[in-house]
Write a protein that holds these residues in place. Structure first.
Motif, PDB file in Angstrom:
ATOM      1  N   GLU A  70      68.628  27.615  56.591  1.00  0.00           N
ATOM      2  CA  GLU A  70      68.576  26.219  57.030  1.00  0.00           C
ATOM      3  C   GLU A  70      67.373  25.966  57.935  1.00  0.00           C
ATOM      4  O   GLU A  70      66.701  24.926  57.830  1.00  0.00           O
ATOM      5  N   ARG A  73      64.137  25.699  55.861  1.00  0.00           N
ATOM      6  CA  ARG A  73      64.024  24.445  55.121  1.00  0.00           C
ATOM      7  C   ARG A  73      63.781  23.270  56.068  1.00  0.00           C
ATOM      8  O   ARG A  73      62.989  22.368  55.765  1.00  0.00           O
ATOM      9  N   ALA A  74      64.439  23.261  57.211  1.00  0.00           N
ATOM     10  CA  ALA A  74      64.231  22.181  58.177  1.00  0.00           C
ATOM     11  C   ALA A  74      62.812  22.201  58.714  1.00  0.00           C
ATOM     12  O   ALA A  74      62.194  21.146  58.906  1.00  0.00           O
ATOM     13  N   GLU A  77      60.518  20.529  56.406  1.00  0.00           N
ATOM     14  CA  GLU A  77      60.707  19.078  56.460  1.00  0.00           C
ATOM     15  C   GLU A  77      59.975  18.477  57.661  1.00  0.00           C
ATOM     16  O   GLU A  77      59.444  17.359  57.578  1.00  0.00           O
ATOM     17  N   ARG A 191      66.133  14.010  57.924  1.00  0.00           N
ATOM     18  CA  ARG A 191      66.067  14.894  56.756  1.00  0.00           C
ATOM     19  C   ARG A 191      66.114  16.359  57.179  1.00  0.00           C
ATOM     20  O   ARG A 191      66.710  17.196  56.485  1.00  0.00           O
ATOM     21  N   CYS A 195      69.170  19.453  56.523  1.00  0.00           N
ATOM     22  CA  CYS A 195      68.991  20.827  56.069  1.00  0.00           C
ATOM     23  C   CYS A 195      69.973  21.773  56.756  1.00  0.00           C
ATOM     24  O   CYS A 195      70.281  22.848  56.229  1.00  0.00           O
TER      25      CYS A 195
END
Length: 223
Positions: A70, A73-74, A77, A191, A195
């Protein structure tokens, strides 16, 4: 430092954020990290634990691995240029010798050469001891390297409202003693928060805090 109109402090050209848990970079610092990216300022993140001791578990799987995924992925973003995830015990940072944590920060300071560190304010904002210890380690390393430190904080009225509504332990500051940064790109922050599915669901305090802050964040220059 008196409150100012808007924008990042002068001289911010590269940032290293030091946090305790995956999601701190999004739930707390996400608006600021997104703004740095939008402004062309490279930012890296050092996260000291995998967050494996969390009581929230909105995704199946071992949190040690889930939360590492996580975080990665964050960070993409938010436009973070580099993420380093250490393996210290979640909830146990106060048991790690302070010089060891500071040495990890120092290593990345030497590699990244940031103009500023970005951390949770002294006291950890939330009252969590891991947050406090992460900030102490960053401040110790910054003093040796003579690097400025930006502390993400909350205005006192927002902290008071959250504590009243949820029984939390947020600490706040007089807004007149902070730099007001606005507008921050909440869309990108939202967003990034998404994540962190293991932690974002069932977290009304997070959403209420963002509602109360609107498009503003608050910073202090830490000693």
């Amino acid at each position: 430092m008196a409150a100012t109109g808007s924008g990042l402090p002068d001289g911010v050209t590269r940032v290293l954020a030091v946090v305790a848990h995956p999601d701190d970079e999004s739930f707390g610092l996400g608006g600021l990290l997104a703004l740095l990216s939008d402004s062309g300022v490279p930012a890296a993140v050092l996260c000291l634990t995998h967050g494996e001791a969390s009581t929230l578990h909105g995704r199946p799987g071992d949190l040690h691995a889930v939360r590492a995924d996580e975080l990665a992925r964050a960070a993409r973003e938010l436009g973070v240029t580099r993420v380093e995830l250490a393996g210290h015990p979640d909830g146990g940072l106060t048991g790690i010798p302070p010089h060891r944590l500071a040495a990890e920060v120092t290593r990345l300071l030497d590699e990244q050469r940031p103009s500023h560190l970005l951390v949770f304010d002294e006291g950890g904002v939330t009252g969590h001891r891991d947050h406090q210890q992460a900030t102490r380690a960053a401040l110790s390393a910054a003093r040796r390297a003579d690097v400025a430190v930006l502390g993400w904080t909350l205005p006192q009225d927002v902290a008071d409202r959250l504590n009243e509504e949820f029984g939390t332990s947020f600490s706040g500051r007089d807004p007149a003693a902070c730099r007001v940064v606005e507008p921050v790109p909440r869309g990108r922050q939202h967003r990034a928060i998404a994540c962190h599915a293991s932690q974002a669901s069932g977290n009304p305090v997070l959403w209420r805090r963002l509602e109360l802050l609107g498009d503003r964040e608050y910073l202090r220059i830490l000693p």
